[in-house]
Design a protein around this motif. Structure first.
Motif, mmCIF file in Angstrom:
data_model
loop_
_atom_site.group_PDB
_atom_site.id
_atom_site.type_symbol
_atom_site.label_atom_id
_atom_site.label_comp_id
_atom_site.label_asym_id
_atom_site.label_seq_id
_atom_site.Cartn_x
_atom_site.Cartn_y
_atom_site.Cartn_z
ATOM 1 N N ARG A 1 8.013 10.678 2.067
ATOM 2 C CA ARG A 1 8.726 10.537 3.350
ATOM 3 C C ARG A 1 9.792 9.442 3.264
ATOM 4 O O ARG A 1 10.902 9.612 3.754
ATOM 5 N N HIS A 2 9.438 8.328 2.584
ATOM 6 C CA HIS A 2 10.433 7.252 2.393
ATOM 7 C C HIS A 2 11.649 7.765 1.645
ATOM 8 O O HIS A 2 12.777 7.395 1.941
ATOM 9 N N ALA A 3 11.379 8.615 0.657
ATOM 10 C CA ALA A 3 12.471 9.128 -0.188
ATOM 11 C C ALA A 3 13.196 10.301 0.476
ATOM 12 O O ALA A 3 14.126 10.861 -0.105
ATOM 13 N N GLY A 4 12.754 10.699 1.659
ATOM 14 C CA GLY A 4 13.387 11.809 2.372
ATOM 15 C C GLY A 4 13.070 13.172 1.764
ATOM 16 O O GLY A 4 13.761 14.151 2.019
ATOM 17 N N LEU A 5 11.995 13.232 0.961
ATOM 18 C CA LEU A 5 11.645 14.501 0.300
ATOM 19 C C LEU A 5 10.684 15.339 1.133
ATOM 20 O O LEU A 5 10.404 16.485 0.806
ATOM 21 N N CYS A 6 10.179 14.733 2.197
ATOM 22 C CA CYS A 6 9.181 15.428 3.008
ATOM 23 C C CYS A 6 9.265 14.879 4.432
ATOM 24 O O CYS A 6 9.486 13.681 4.621
ATOM 25 N N THR A 7 9.119 15.751 5.407
ATOM 26 C CA THR A 7 9.198 15.272 6.801
ATOM 27 C C THR A 7 7.830 15.275 7.463
ATOM 28 O O THR A 7 7.615 14.607 8.464
ATOM 29 N N SER B 1 -4.743 8.638 -2.760
ATOM 30 C CA SER B 1 -3.592 9.055 -3.578
ATOM 31 C C SER B 1 -2.767 10.123 -2.855
ATOM 32 O O SER B 1 -1.536 10.144 -2.961
ATOM 33 N N ALA B 2 -3.420 10.997 -2.098
ATOM 34 C CA ALA B 2 -2.681 12.050 -1.373
ATOM 35 C C ALA B 2 -1.837 11.418 -0.259
ATOM 36 O O ALA B 2 -0.700 11.839 -0.008
ATOM 37 N N TRP B 3 -2.379 10.408 0.380
ATOM 38 C CA TRP B 3 -1.648 9.741 1.466
ATOM 39 C C TRP B 3 -0.497 8.907 0.910
ATOM 40 O O TRP B 3 0.619 8.902 1.440
ATOM 41 N N LEU B 4 -0.792 8.221 -0.200
ATOM 42 C CA LEU B 4 0.236 7.406 -0.865
ATOM 43 C C LEU B 4 1.433 8.281 -1.245
ATOM 44 O O LEU B 4 2.589 7.923 -1.006
ATOM 45 N N GLU B 5 1.137 9.446 -1.806
ATOM 46 C CA GLU B 5 2.202 10.375 -2.197
ATOM 47 C C GLU B 5 3.039 10.771 -0.988
ATOM 48 O O GLU B 5 4.272 10.802 -1.044
ATOM 49 N N PRO C 1 -1.474 14.894 -4.117
ATOM 50 C CA PRO C 1 -0.707 13.864 -4.818
ATOM 51 C C PRO C 1 0.160 14.536 -5.890
ATOM 52 O O PRO C 1 -0.088 15.694 -6.244
ATOM 53 N N SER C 2 1.145 13.816 -6.420
ATOM 54 C CA SER C 2 1.883 14.316 -7.586
ATOM 55 C C SER C 2 0.879 14.465 -8.735
ATOM 56 O O SER C 2 -0.238 13.940 -8.656
ATOM 57 N N LEU C 3 1.281 15.117 -9.821
ATOM 58 C CA LEU C 3 0.345 15.299 -10.938
ATOM 59 C C LEU C 3 -0.110 13.948 -11.485
ATOM 60 O O LEU C 3 -1.282 13.750 -11.806
ATOM 61 N N LEU C 4 0.816 12.993 -11.568
ATOM 62 C CA LEU C 4 0.478 11.672 -12.122
ATOM 63 C C LEU C 4 -0.531 10.917 -11.248
ATOM 64 O O LEU C 4 -1.369 10.186 -11.745
ATOM 65 N N LEU C 5 -0.446 11.127 -9.931
ATOM 66 C CA LEU C 5 -1.385 10.440 -9.035
ATOM 67 C C LEU C 5 -2.656 11.268 -8.796
ATOM 68 O O LEU C 5 -3.581 10.795 -8.156
ATOM 69 N N SER C 6 -2.697 12.504 -9.329
ATOM 70 C CA SER C 6 -3.899 13.331 -9.136
ATOM 71 C C SER C 6 -4.999 12.910 -10.106
ATOM 72 O O SER C 6 -6.160 12.773 -9.727
ATOM 73 N N THR C 7 -4.636 12.728 -11.371
ATOM 74 C CA THR C 7 -5.643 12.293 -12.346
ATOM 75 C C THR C 7 -5.860 10.787 -12.181
ATOM 76 O O THR C 7 -5.170 10.127 -11.402
ATOM 77 N N GLY D 1 0.799 -1.236 0.000
ATOM 78 C CA GLY D 1 0.000 0.000 0.000
ATOM 79 C C GLY D 1 0.819 1.267 0.000
ATOM 80 O O GLY D 1 0.275 2.350 0.191
ATOM 81 N N GLU D 2 2.143 1.166 -0.225
ATOM 82 C CA GLU D 2 2.931 2.406 -0.146
ATOM 83 C C GLU D 2 4.121 2.500 -1.093
ATOM 84 O O GLU D 2 4.763 3.543 -1.144
ATOM 85 N N ARG D 3 4.404 1.433 -1.833
ATOM 86 C CA ARG D 3 5.492 1.553 -2.818
ATOM 87 C C ARG D 3 4.931 1.267 -4.205
ATOM 88 O O ARG D 3 4.492 0.136 -4.485
ATOM 89 N N VAL D 4 4.931 2.290 -5.053
ATOM 90 C CA VAL D 4 4.379 2.121 -6.400
ATOM 91 C C VAL D 4 5.470 1.511 -7.284
ATOM 92 O O VAL D 4 6.456 2.154 -7.600
ATOM 93 N N LEU D 5 5.290 0.247 -7.656
ATOM 94 C CA LEU D 5 6.301 -0.420 -8.494
ATOM 95 C C LEU D 5 6.050 -0.139 -9.971
ATOM 96 O O LEU D 5 6.964 -0.179 -10.781
ATOM 97 N N SER D 6 4.784 0.106 -10.318
ATOM 98 C CA SER D 6 4.468 0.519 -11.689
ATOM 99 C C SER D 6 3.135 1.241 -11.662
ATOM 100 O O SER D 6 2.308 1.003 -10.776
#
Ligand code: KG4
Ligand code: ZN
Length: 387
Positions: free
Chosen positions: A127-133, A118-122, A337-343, A21-26
């Motif tokens: 956070r995993h990628a260290g881009l947001c705290t 989608s907003a939570w997934l983003e 969400p990112s633009l890709l996860l918004s639509t 539920g939290e790592r988008v592989l594709s």
């Protein structure tokens, strides 16, 4: 847990593989925009046919990009509604058949629940990628704003009494009484002969116009303060075009577009007078102001300090900018969400389906599509203001 998500509620055929539920592989999306653009909107029959052509290819591609074989998938999550019935059925029946053949569990997911997730997934990925705290939290107020929906929900999480896993609850606080915000963007773009879909092009052209030029004023309605209405705004644009030079200009632009075919943004801008650009910017300003103000009112009345904004219109740059500004000033946090996860996409369906699967939910072969499929509507509690 590897989940294959499938989404086909409108005009995107989408499949995604999401881990835990939290790592988008594709996250594969086949857009039908070229099929529908000449009609200025989605043609349901054509949408179903396009889904039929693409669904198997899109699912295969999602597995290929995730480097998993279908038998390695642990479960499937499919959109069961709301949406175009013919479109929904293609993804749903394909998902059911795959689940049967692979002997894997299946869950149905509400499309709106997917958008909220989608907003939570983003946020989890950032956070995993260290881009947001900052951590996106529940309860929150979620605005789902797209071509088909404009709704506000209060969303909260509880722990399942047996499985001890998170379960999400949704109370609808308000919804559009007529057009969805994205639909208004698309219809106004059609009136002004700007092309389809209207949201992205209006977003880009509005940067060249004065948002205060046309005083559309606040959108007023009786009843629930958290409901929306955008059809009046669209009609106000229509009246400005009728019998005016702006209308004649839109007619010339339509004729030009029909003659030359696809055009770049710069070419389109060169065919718009400053007055038209001002009208576009003012229309967008009115929609953005209304969306932000009602969402803030919902957050205040629900006593939450976090706001999620999702759906295609969440791509709008002005909406993002305004939310960041206003919501911060009110001491709230906002998550997009990112633009890709918004639509429309299937990663959001897999992410929402994951928690249903954890809580033990399973669909059987009776799972079917629903054109209308309210989310938490039984707890509808309108906030009525006297005007
Ligand atoms: O979520 P989505 O892909 O599909 C539905 O569930 O409807 O949203 C599509 C809608 C379209 O109406 C499109 O015009 C709008 O989202 N949209 C935008 C922007 N990008 C897409 N609206 C305003 N600004 C944008 N940048
Ligand atoms: Zn959607």
């Amino acid at each position: 847990m590897l989940i294959l998500g499938i989404e086909s509620s409108c005009d995107e055929t989408a499949a995604a593989v999401v881990e835990d539920g939290e790592r988008v592989l594709s996250n594969v999306i086949a857009s039908q925009v070229l099929t529908h653009e000449k009609y200025g909107g989605v043609v349901p029959e054509l949408a179903s046919r396009e889904h039929l052509k693409k669904i198997a290819l899109v699912v295969d591609e999602a597995c290929r990009q995730a480097r998993v074989r279908l038998p390695e998938i642990d479960a499937l999550a499919v959109t069961e509604g709301p949406g175009l019935i013919g479109s929904l059925l293609v993804g749903l029946v394909y998902g059911k058949a795959l689940a049967q053949a692979l002997k894997k569990p299946l869950v149905g997911v509400n499309h709106l629940e997917g958008h909220i997730h989608s907003a939570w997934l983003e946020n989890k990925m950032a956070r995993h990628a260290g881009l947001c705290t900052e951590e996106a939290r529940f309860p929150n107020v979620s605005l789902v704003v797209s071509g088909g929906h404009t709704s506000l929900f209060r969303v909260w999480m509880e722990v399942h009494p047996h499985t001890r896993t998170p379960v999400f609850y949704y109370r609808q606080l308000g919804q559009t009484r007529d057009d969805a915000a994205g639909e208004a963007f698309d219809k106004v773009a059609k009136l002004l002969a700007l092309g389809y879909p209207g949201g992205p092009v209006i977003d880009k052209l509005a940067r060249f116009g004065n948002p205060d030029a046309v005083p559309f004023g606040p959108i007023r309605m009786k009843g629930n303060l958290l409901d929306f209405s955008f059809s009046g705004l669209k009609t106000a644009v229509l009246y400005r075009l009728r019998g005016s030079e702006l209308g004649a200009e839109a007619a010339r632009r339509r004729e030009w577009r029909n003659r030359v075919g696809r055009v770049s943004l710069e070419e389109l801008r060169s065919q718009c007078s400053q007055e038209t650009l001002d009208l576009i910017a003012s229309f967008q300003e009115a929609v953005v102001t209304d969306l932000v103000e009602r969402t803030l009112a919902a957050a205040k009345s629900s006593q939450v300090n976090s706001v999620f904004v999702a759906g295609g219109v969440a791509c709008n740059s002005k909406l993002r900018e305004r939310f960041q500004k206003v919501v911060k000033a009110a001491g709230l946090s906002v998550f997009f969400p990112s633009l890709l996860l918004s639509t429309d996409n299937a990663a959001m369906i897999a992410a929402a389906g994951y928690f249903k699967l954890l809580a033990g939910e399973r669909a059987d072969l009776s799972l079917t599509a629903h054109a209308s499929f309210p989310l938490g509507v039984d707890q509808y509690e309108p906030i009525v203001v006297a005007r």
